[in-house]
Write an enzyme that holds these catalytic residues in place. Structure first.
Site, PDB file in Angstrom:
ATOM      1  N   ASP A  78      -3.852  -7.127   4.804  1.00  0.00           N
ATOM      2  CA  ASP A  78      -4.036  -6.697   3.531  1.00  0.00           C
ATOM      3  C   ASP A  78      -4.691  -7.494   2.917  1.00  0.00           C
ATOM      4  OD1 ASP A  78      -3.637  -4.442   1.724  1.00  0.00           O
ATOM      5  OD2 ASP A  78      -1.988  -5.376   0.733  1.00  0.00           O
ATOM      6  N   TYR A 136      -8.221  -4.820  -4.651  1.00  0.00           N
ATOM      7  CA  TYR A 136      -9.469  -4.524  -4.069  1.00  0.00           C
ATOM      8  C   TYR A 136      -9.613  -3.225  -4.875  1.00  0.00           C
ATOM      9  CZ  TYR A 136      -9.989  -6.479   0.781  1.00  0.00           C
ATOM     10  OH  TYR A 136     -10.084  -8.447   1.501  1.00  0.00           O
ATOM     11  N   GLY A 137      -8.517  -2.273  -4.847  1.00  0.00           N
ATOM     12  CA  GLY A 137      -8.769  -0.829  -4.815  1.00  0.00           C
ATOM     13  C   GLY A 137     -10.292  -0.809  -6.253  1.00  0.00           C
ATOM     14  N   CYS A 157      -3.765  -1.728   4.937  1.00  0.00           N
ATOM     15  CA  CYS A 157      -4.737  -2.112   3.665  1.00  0.00           C
ATOM     16  C   CYS A 157      -4.967  -0.274   4.081  1.00  0.00           C
ATOM     17  CB  CYS A 157      -5.687  -3.560   3.381  1.00  0.00           C
ATOM     18  SG  CYS A 157      -6.808  -2.361   1.885  1.00  0.00           S
ATOM     19  N   ASN A 158      -5.253   0.771   3.100  1.00  0.00           N
ATOM     20  CA  ASN A 158      -6.056   1.602   3.020  1.00  0.00           C
ATOM     21  C   ASN A 158      -6.441   1.989   2.049  1.00  0.00           C
ATOM     22  OD1 ASN A 158      -3.449   4.404   3.134  1.00  0.00           O
ATOM     23  ND2 ASN A 158      -2.430   2.927   2.800  1.00  0.00           N
ATOM     24  N   THR A 159      -7.261   1.310   1.457  1.00  0.00           N
ATOM     25  CA  THR A 159      -8.626   0.826   0.230  1.00  0.00           C
ATOM     26  C   THR A 159      -9.542   0.224   1.926  1.00  0.00           C
ATOM     27  OG1 THR A 159      -7.069   0.087  -1.261  1.00  0.00           O
ATOM     28  CG2 THR A 159      -9.784  -0.541  -1.514  1.00  0.00           C
ATOM     29  N   GLU A 186       1.876  -7.226  -6.989  1.00  0.00           N
ATOM     30  CA  GLU A 186       1.145  -8.885  -6.775  1.00  0.00           C
ATOM     31  C   GLU A 186       2.427  -9.740  -7.305  1.00  0.00           C
ATOM     32  OE1 GLU A 186      -1.283  -9.955  -4.739  1.00  0.00           O
ATOM     33  OE2 GLU A 186      -0.672  -7.957  -3.415  1.00  0.00           O
ATOM     34  N   THR A 223      -0.937   0.339   0.531  1.00  0.00           N
ATOM     35  CA  THR A 223       0.606  -0.110   1.211  1.00  0.00           C
ATOM     36  C   THR A 223       1.558  -1.281   0.055  1.00  0.00           C
ATOM     37  OG1 THR A 223      -0.863  -1.476   2.279  1.00  0.00           O
ATOM     38  CG2 THR A 223       0.059  -0.378   3.707  1.00  0.00           C
TER      39      THR A 223
HETATM   40  N1  DGL Z   1      -2.982  -2.437  -0.402  1.00  0.00           N
HETATM   41  C1  DGL Z   1      -4.508  -2.031  -0.332  1.00  0.00           C
HETATM   42  C2  DGL Z   1      -4.431  -0.350   0.036  1.00  0.00           C
HETATM   43  O1  DGL Z   1      -3.321  -0.423   0.958  1.00  0.00           O
HETATM   44  C3  DGL Z   1      -4.909  -1.978  -1.842  1.00  0.00           C
HETATM   45  C4  DGL Z   1      -4.331  -2.846  -2.599  1.00  0.00           C
HETATM   46  C5  DGL Z   1      -5.243  -3.474  -3.494  1.00  0.00           C
HETATM   47  O2  DGL Z   1      -5.749  -4.144  -3.331  1.00  0.00           O
HETATM   48  O3  DGL Z   1      -6.271  -2.328  -4.607  1.00  0.00           O
HETATM   49  O4  DGL Z   1      -5.259   0.556  -0.452  1.00  0.00           O
END
Ligand code: DGL
Length: 249
Positions: free
Chosen positions: A6, A38-39, A69-71, A148, A179
């Site tokens: 992630d 990441y988002g 991680c969905n992103t 975080e 997540t």
């Molecule tokens: N945990 C990540 C997700 O499931 C993304 C969070 C991030 O880094 O913005 O999308």
């Protein structure tokens, strides 16, 4: 060995469930915390980060990688499968299909990062599984970073304030499609109220990963981060209640 990846600590929710299902598996958790969140990054940049992270896990011996991680899944799943054809790659995607089966009034909200909504995958899912429903894409900027950081005492108020338009819109189903938000499931459910169902796909993804995972090992979990290992160890203690040591990825 199973690699779980992630951008940060969100994937720990997936790791916890895989560990519960597979007590003897060897698992390496990799948090790309030099680059979290990441988002709000452009998709091509996330793709590069995801390829580098999965490369690291494969070099360490992963034969199954869970992109928790969905992103990163939205940005890079196809490229990851192409780049690592010998590795089983499990992604994490918005649970639009289960939400469409759950909703009674046809109104669904999806909580995710901007990047997850920007990727073509999201529209595809909605078109495929929820064409008859009203699906509201509701980005939650700052939430992943807050998880975080250690979400402040005011979590409930901030969550409720940000979700107020959804409450007003009358959705009866909310999908957690990042997540990190699994760690906010309680304040989200409290804010939405008892008539709203919160769908979190973490357990389903962990079950899928457990089904295809390699043979059991010694039950070791290794925590790696591209950021500060001591900080990650503190976050694992805070979020999972486990005392661990972490290393540099
Ligand atoms: N945990 C990540 C997700 O499931 C993304 C969070 C991030 O880094 O913005 O999308």
């Amino acid at each position: 060995m199973i690699g779980v990846y992630d951008s940060g600590v969100g994937g720990l929710a997936v790791l916890r469930e895989i560990r519960r299902l597979l007590p003897a598996a060897d698992i390496v958790y990799l948090a790309d915390q030099a680059n979290v969140p990441y988002g709000e990054r452009p998709l091509p940049e996330i793709r590069i980060l995801a390829l580098a992270a999965v490369r690291r896990l494969v070099d360490l011996g992963a034969d199954t990688v869970v992109v928790a991680c969905n992103t990163a899944t939205a940005a890079a799943l196809a490229e990851l499968r192409q780049a690592f054809p010998a590795v089983e790659i499990v992604g994490m995607e918005p649970a639009v299909k289960p939400a469409a089966a759950t909703t009674r009034n046809g109104r669904i909200a999806v909580l995710a990062t901007e990047a997850t909504f920007a990727a073509a995958r999201f529209e595809d899912l909605v078109g495929r599984y929820a064409a008859d429903a009203e699906v509201i894409a509701h980005p939650c900027p700052g939430w992943a970073a807050a998880v975080e950081e250690d979400w402040p005492e005011a979590a409930g108020d901030r969550v409720a304030e940000h979700l107020a338009p959804l409450i007003a819109s009358g959705v009866d189903t909310v999908v957690l499609a990042c997540t990190h938000y699994s760690f906010l499931a309680r304040p989200i459910a409290d804010a939405m109220g008892p008539s709203v169902t919160v769908v979190d796909p973490v357990d389903a993804v962990a079950r899928h990963a457990a089904r295809i995972a390699p043979a059991p090992g010694s039950g070791r979990t290794t925590y790696l981060t591209t950021g500060d290992p001591e900080r990650l160890a503190g976050q694992v203690l805070r979020l999972l209640g486990l005392e661990v040591t972490a290393g540099r990825a």
